[in-house]
Design a protein around this motif. Sequence first.
Motif, PDB file in Angstrom:
ATOM      1  N   UNK A  75       0.828  -1.207   0.000  1.00  0.00           N
ATOM      2  CA  UNK A  75       0.000   0.000   0.000  1.00  0.00           C
ATOM      3  C   UNK A  75       0.861   1.256   0.000  1.00  0.00           C
ATOM      4  N   UNK A  76       0.319   2.356  -0.491  1.00  0.00           N
ATOM      5  CA  UNK A  76       1.027   3.642  -0.349  1.00  0.00           C
ATOM      6  C   UNK A  76       1.222   3.945   1.148  1.00  0.00           C
ATOM      7  N   UNK A  77       2.231   4.738   1.483  1.00  0.00           N
ATOM      8  CA  UNK A  77       2.571   4.958   2.897  1.00  0.00           C
ATOM      9  C   UNK A  77       1.407   5.417   3.768  1.00  0.00           C
ATOM     10  N   UNK A  78       0.601   6.359   3.298  1.00  0.00           N
ATOM     11  CA  UNK A  78      -0.490   6.841   4.152  1.00  0.00           C
ATOM     12  C   UNK A  78      -1.533   5.749   4.381  1.00  0.00           C
ATOM     13  N   UNK A  79      -1.790   4.910   3.387  1.00  0.00           N
ATOM     14  CA  UNK A  79      -2.737   3.809   3.561  1.00  0.00           C
ATOM     15  C   UNK A  79      -2.141   2.704   4.436  1.00  0.00           C
ATOM     16  N   UNK A  80      -0.858   2.465   4.291  1.00  0.00           N
ATOM     17  CA  UNK A  80      -0.195   1.446   5.106  1.00  0.00           C
ATOM     18  C   UNK A  80      -0.214   1.846   6.580  1.00  0.00           C
ATOM     19  N   UNK A  81       0.063   3.119   6.858  1.00  0.00           N
ATOM     20  CA  UNK A  81       0.035   3.603   8.235  1.00  0.00           C
ATOM     21  C   UNK A  81      -1.380   3.502   8.801  1.00  0.00           C
ATOM     22  N   UNK A  82      -2.366   3.904   8.009  1.00  0.00           N
ATOM     23  CA  UNK A  82      -3.763   3.808   8.458  1.00  0.00           C
ATOM     24  C   UNK A  82      -4.137   2.352   8.738  1.00  0.00           C
ATOM     25  N   UNK A 145      10.434  11.842  14.755  1.00  0.00           N
ATOM     26  CA  UNK A 145       9.524  12.393  15.763  1.00  0.00           C
ATOM     27  C   UNK A 145       8.106  11.886  15.540  1.00  0.00           C
ATOM     28  N   UNK A 146       7.690  11.784  14.281  1.00  0.00           N
ATOM     29  CA  UNK A 146       6.349  11.264  13.977  1.00  0.00           C
ATOM     30  C   UNK A 146       6.234   9.796  14.393  1.00  0.00           C
ATOM     31  N   UNK A 147       7.295   9.036  14.182  1.00  0.00           N
ATOM     32  CA  UNK A 147       7.279   7.632  14.603  1.00  0.00           C
ATOM     33  C   UNK A 147       7.128   7.536  16.122  1.00  0.00           C
ATOM     34  N   UNK A 148       7.840   8.385  16.849  1.00  0.00           N
ATOM     35  CA  UNK A 148       7.733   8.385  18.312  1.00  0.00           C
ATOM     36  C   UNK A 148       6.338   8.799  18.761  1.00  0.00           C
ATOM     37  N   UNK A 149       5.711   9.699  18.020  1.00  0.00           N
ATOM     38  CA  UNK A 149       4.337  10.100  18.334  1.00  0.00           C
ATOM     39  C   UNK A 149       3.394   8.906  18.218  1.00  0.00           C
ATOM     40  N   UNK A 150       3.554   8.122  17.175  1.00  0.00           N
ATOM     41  CA  UNK A 150       2.725   6.933  16.994  1.00  0.00           C
ATOM     42  C   UNK A 150       2.961   5.946  18.140  1.00  0.00           C
ATOM     43  N   UNK A 168      -6.569   6.456  17.716  1.00  0.00           N
ATOM     44  CA  UNK A 168      -5.692   6.054  16.622  1.00  0.00           C
ATOM     45  C   UNK A 168      -6.250   6.530  15.278  1.00  0.00           C
ATOM     46  N   UNK A 169      -7.569   6.617  15.160  1.00  0.00           N
ATOM     47  CA  UNK A 169      -8.159   7.198  13.949  1.00  0.00           C
ATOM     48  C   UNK A 169      -7.780   8.663  13.785  1.00  0.00           C
ATOM     49  N   UNK A 170      -7.829   9.413  14.865  1.00  0.00           N
ATOM     50  CA  UNK A 170      -7.405  10.828  14.810  1.00  0.00           C
ATOM     51  C   UNK A 170      -5.925  10.944  14.494  1.00  0.00           C
ATOM     52  N   UNK A 171      -5.145  10.031  15.012  1.00  0.00           N
ATOM     53  CA  UNK A 171      -3.715  10.040  14.724  1.00  0.00           C
ATOM     54  C   UNK A 171      -3.471   9.831  13.235  1.00  0.00           C
ATOM     55  N   UNK A 172      -4.220   8.930  12.627  1.00  0.00           N
ATOM     56  CA  UNK A 172      -4.099   8.724  11.179  1.00  0.00           C
ATOM     57  C   UNK A 172      -4.429  10.025  10.453  1.00  0.00           C
ATOM     58  N   UNK A 173      -5.509  10.655  10.843  1.00  0.00           N
ATOM     59  CA  UNK A 173      -5.898  11.924  10.194  1.00  0.00           C
ATOM     60  C   UNK A 173      -4.792  12.974  10.321  1.00  0.00           C
ATOM     61  N   UNK A 174      -4.245  13.104  11.508  1.00  0.00           N
ATOM     62  CA  UNK A 174      -3.251  14.138  11.752  1.00  0.00           C
ATOM     63  C   UNK A 174      -1.893  13.833  11.103  1.00  0.00           C
ATOM     64  N   UNK A 175      -1.542  12.566  11.014  1.00  0.00           N
ATOM     65  CA  UNK A 175      -0.223  12.253  10.466  1.00  0.00           C
ATOM     66  C   UNK A 175      -0.236  12.077   8.956  1.00  0.00           C
TER      67      UNK A 175
END
Length: 180
Positions: A75-82, A145-150, A168-175
Amino acid sequence: MVDGKSTRREQLVAAAFGLVAEVGLEGLRLRRVADAVGIDQSTLHYHVATKAELVEAVAQHAAALLATTAPPRHLPPHEALAAHLDALAGLIATRPELFTVTAELDLRARRDPSVRAVVDRQEAGWREVLVGLHAALDGDDDPAARAELVIAAVKGVRLVPDLAPTVLGRLVEQTTGATR
């Protein structure tokens, strides 16, 4: 697995995992683990030499369960993270004992260097994957820093499992900038 059945060591690790979830690392006793599997303590030592070795095996077992949430590589990175965070939220809801055990390991790691080494080893791969995903996201100027936030969000929300999907849904939106 041997012949479709768990090996004795796997049974011991599963019993120890259950006890850690129930009574914490402070309450983990080798005699209770042996009793849960139906063997005596001296036989336990044939399969697991020390309590520290058993704790390490519990940490590895927890890491293997968490690995089932690994971000899909196709998946593309944003979809993989989600997908990863959605899978973690699902695991928090369905396997809360897993997150009780990881919290116990994190707490013990603060004062026990051998447990700290195990936890650090287990988290290194997760951190590397998260940094890679964030590095591939457009506009992410600080992937570490984003990885540490997750990581911090997941570790925090495991203490309040009912909030996991929302947080975690909000985290996906924000990241990722994706709306849910």
